[in-house]
Design an enzyme around this catalytic site. Structure first.
Site, PDB file in Angstrom:
ATOM      1  N   ASP A  57      18.373  -3.569  13.191  1.00  0.00           N
ATOM      2  CA  ASP A  57      19.626  -3.942  12.394  1.00  0.00           C
ATOM      3  C   ASP A  57      20.609  -2.479  12.221  1.00  0.00           C
ATOM      4  O   ASP A  57      21.652  -2.151  12.584  1.00  0.00           O
ATOM      5  CB  ASP A  57      19.527  -4.398  11.061  1.00  0.00           C
ATOM      6  CG  ASP A  57      20.743  -4.677  10.102  1.00  0.00           C
ATOM      7  OD1 ASP A  57      21.623  -5.232  10.874  1.00  0.00           O
ATOM      8  OD2 ASP A  57      20.664  -4.630   9.135  1.00  0.00           O
TER       9      ASP A  57
ATOM     10  N   ASP B  42      18.178 -12.442  14.616  1.00  0.00           N
ATOM     11  CA  ASP B  42      16.858 -11.745  14.003  1.00  0.00           C
ATOM     12  C   ASP B  42      15.916 -11.116  15.179  1.00  0.00           C
ATOM     13  O   ASP B  42      15.562  -9.952  14.990  1.00  0.00           O
ATOM     14  CB  ASP B  42      16.018 -12.360  12.909  1.00  0.00           C
ATOM     15  CG  ASP B  42      16.559 -12.840  11.779  1.00  0.00           C
ATOM     16  OD1 ASP B  42      17.722 -12.453  11.437  1.00  0.00           O
ATOM     17  OD2 ASP B  42      16.267 -13.647  10.914  1.00  0.00           O
TER      18      ASP B  42
ATOM     19  N   GLU C 189      12.861  -5.894  12.822  1.00  0.00           N
ATOM     20  CA  GLU C 189      14.249  -6.524  12.553  1.00  0.00           C
ATOM     21  C   GLU C 189      15.038  -5.542  11.588  1.00  0.00           C
ATOM     22  O   GLU C 189      16.275  -5.290  11.946  1.00  0.00           O
ATOM     23  CB  GLU C 189      14.095  -7.880  12.291  1.00  0.00           C
ATOM     24  CG  GLU C 189      15.380  -8.570  11.549  1.00  0.00           C
ATOM     25  CD  GLU C 189      15.063  -9.777  10.828  1.00  0.00           C
ATOM     26  OE1 GLU C 189      16.184 -10.085   9.992  1.00  0.00           O
ATOM     27  OE2 GLU C 189      14.196 -10.197  10.780  1.00  0.00           O
TER      28      GLU C 189
ATOM     29  N   GLU D 111      17.843  -8.115  17.001  1.00  0.00           N
ATOM     30  CA  GLU D 111      17.393  -6.877  16.151  1.00  0.00           C
ATOM     31  C   GLU D 111      16.016  -6.380  16.381  1.00  0.00           C
ATOM     32  O   GLU D 111      15.988  -5.210  16.369  1.00  0.00           O
ATOM     33  CB  GLU D 111      17.953  -7.302  14.628  1.00  0.00           C
ATOM     34  CG  GLU D 111      19.359  -7.516  14.375  1.00  0.00           C
ATOM     35  CD  GLU D 111      19.702  -7.831  13.138  1.00  0.00           C
ATOM     36  OE1 GLU D 111      20.764  -7.662  12.710  1.00  0.00           O
ATOM     37  OE2 GLU D 111      18.844  -8.031  12.105  1.00  0.00           O
TER      38      GLU D 111
END
Length: 203
Positions: free
Chosen positions: A28, A96, A24, A99
C-alpha cells in the site's frame, strides 16, 4: 497469495502458513509513493487536485480493477467457504491482494523494478486513456459513483443444486435506481452477470 481463511480452514496443518496481510501493508505504501511521484512529475495541478487523483488511483476499487485485469483472482488461496462466497472476485480481497503483490515485489526485487511494474499496470489509468473493457462490477461501481448514487449492493437470493452443480441467484441493487437478478454456477459469476445486466438495463 494466501488469505487468512485458508490457514484457518486447515487448522493445525495451517499453522505457520502466513497470509498476505503484512505484504499488503507494505505494498500500500509503495503504491502510494510511486503514484504520488508519477503525478508530481507529469501534472502541474495544485495539491488538492493531485490528492484527489491519488486517492482514486490507489483506492481499493482501482486495485481490484487492476487485479481483475491480470487474472489475479485465480491465484488466491482461499478457504472453501470464502471461495464459495465469491472471495476470488471480492472487491476487498482483490484490492488487498493487489497491494500484497506489490509488497512482495518490493521485498524480493527492490523499489525500481516494483515502480516499473506499477507504472506498467497503471499506465492507462494514470494517463487517462480508455483501456480495455472494464469488468462489469468495476464498471457498475464507477457508474454509480458518476451518477452520485450509493455503491451497488449484491445479495444472494438463492442457492440450489448439489455442490458439484450449484446454481446461485444474485441480485444487485443501486438505491433509487433499481434491482436486477442473474443466475450462474458460482456466486461471483452471478454477481458479474447481474452487474452487466444492470448496466444494460439502466446504464
Amino acid at each position: 497469495m494466501t488469505h487468512g481463511s485458508f490457514s484457518a480452514q486447515n487448522g493445525a496443518r495451517g499453522k505457520g502458513i502466513e497470509d498476505y496481510q503484512r505484504l499488503e501493508f507494505l505494498g500500500d505504501r509503495v503504491l502510494g509513493l510511486t503514484i504520488a511521484e508519477w503525478l508530481y512529475q507529469n501534472e502541474g495541478a495544485a495539491e488538492g487536485r493531485l490528492s484527489q487523483r491519488l486517492n482514486v488511483l490507489v483506492s481499493r476499487q482501482m486495485c481490484a480493477t487492476i487485479a481483475r485485469g491480470i487474472g489475479l483472482g485465480e491465484h488466491i488461496r482461499l478457504g472453501k467457504q470464502a471461495r464459495d462466497d465469491g472471495g476470488s472476485d471480492s472487491e476487498n480481497i482483490l484490492g488487498d491482494v493487489m497491494e500484497a503483490l506489490i509488497g512482495a515485489s518490493f521485498v524480493t526485487r527492490g523499489f525500481e523494478p516494483t515502480r516499473a511494474l506499477i507504472r506498467s499496470l497503471w499506465a492507462e489509468e494514470v494517463g487517462g486513456r480508455a483501456g480495455q473493457a472494464k469488468h462489469p462490477k468495476s464498471a457498475l461501481q464507477e457508474w454509480a459513483a458518476g451518477n452520485r448514487r450509493k455503491a451497488p449492493e449484491y445479495r444472494l437470493v438463492d442457492r440450489s443444486g448439489p455442490d458439484h452443480a450449484a446454481r446461485f441467484t444474485v441480485a444487485v441493487a443501486v438505491k433509487g435506481v433499481g434491482e436486477v437478478e442473474a443466475v450462474a454456477n458460482s456466486k461471483q459469476e452471478a454477481e458479474t452477470k447481474a452487474a452487466a445486466a444492470f448496466l444494460r438495463q439502466f446504464g
